[in-house]
Motif scaffolding. Structure first.
Motif: not given
Length: 163
Positions: A91, A117-118, A127, A141, A145
């Motif tokens: 992740s 964890a996605w 996320l 993404r 993060t």
């Protein structure tokens, strides 16, 4: 008759890059012969050296070394020679031995851990953290993060002041 050895891949790449850059710039340095063209050729070869060195540095940083995912941490992992204690998450990346146990470690209560964890949702993915924190809708993404990194920086600061 002496056997000739094939040029080393780096030398072949260097020569190819120098010729390609010179041709693209309209230089005749590699099309002409004569001593007057030695200096222009050496300039293009020096530029090719710089390009090859830049590619080599990128390869070293981009494929072998991984930074701890905590933005303030400068520790690096050489994945060609793994060091004990590093943890990996698909992740968010890698966590050094200093931060991994604090955030992903052995806490009995999952709310005291911060394992990302996605999760698939109807609008895409988001996320989430094992403590219950949720990044919400993310544009891409790395956006999730970065939001998780900000979350754990706050958690690390909270842990520090509580200690």
């Amino acid at each position: 008759m002496t056997a000739q050895t094939a040029p080393q891949p780096a030398e072949g790449l260097r020569q190819h890059l120098a010729e390609a850059m010179a041709q693209e710039a309209g230089s005749l340095a590699f099309r002409k012969t004569g001593t007057e063209w030695e200096h222009p050729r050496s300039v293009w070869l020096a530029r090719a050296d710089a390009a090859v060195n830049a590619l080599h540095r990128w390869e070293q940083q981009g494929t072998i070394f991984r930074m701890c995912t905590i933005p303030s941490c400068l520790r690096e992992l050489n994945i060609a020679q793994p060091e004990r204690g590093w943890l990996q998450s698909s992740s968010v990346g890698y966590m050094c031995p200093d931060h991994g146990p604090l955030l992903w470690g052995d806490a009995d209560d999952p709310r005291d851990r911060h394992v990302p964890a996605w999760r698939q949702v109807s609008t895409g993915a988001r996320l989430c953290c094992s403590c219950g924190w949720d990044a919400g809708p993310t544009l891409f993404r790395n956006h999730g993060t970065v939001l998780w990194q900000a979350h754990v920086l706050v958690m690390l600061e909270t842990m520090e002041t509580a200690a």
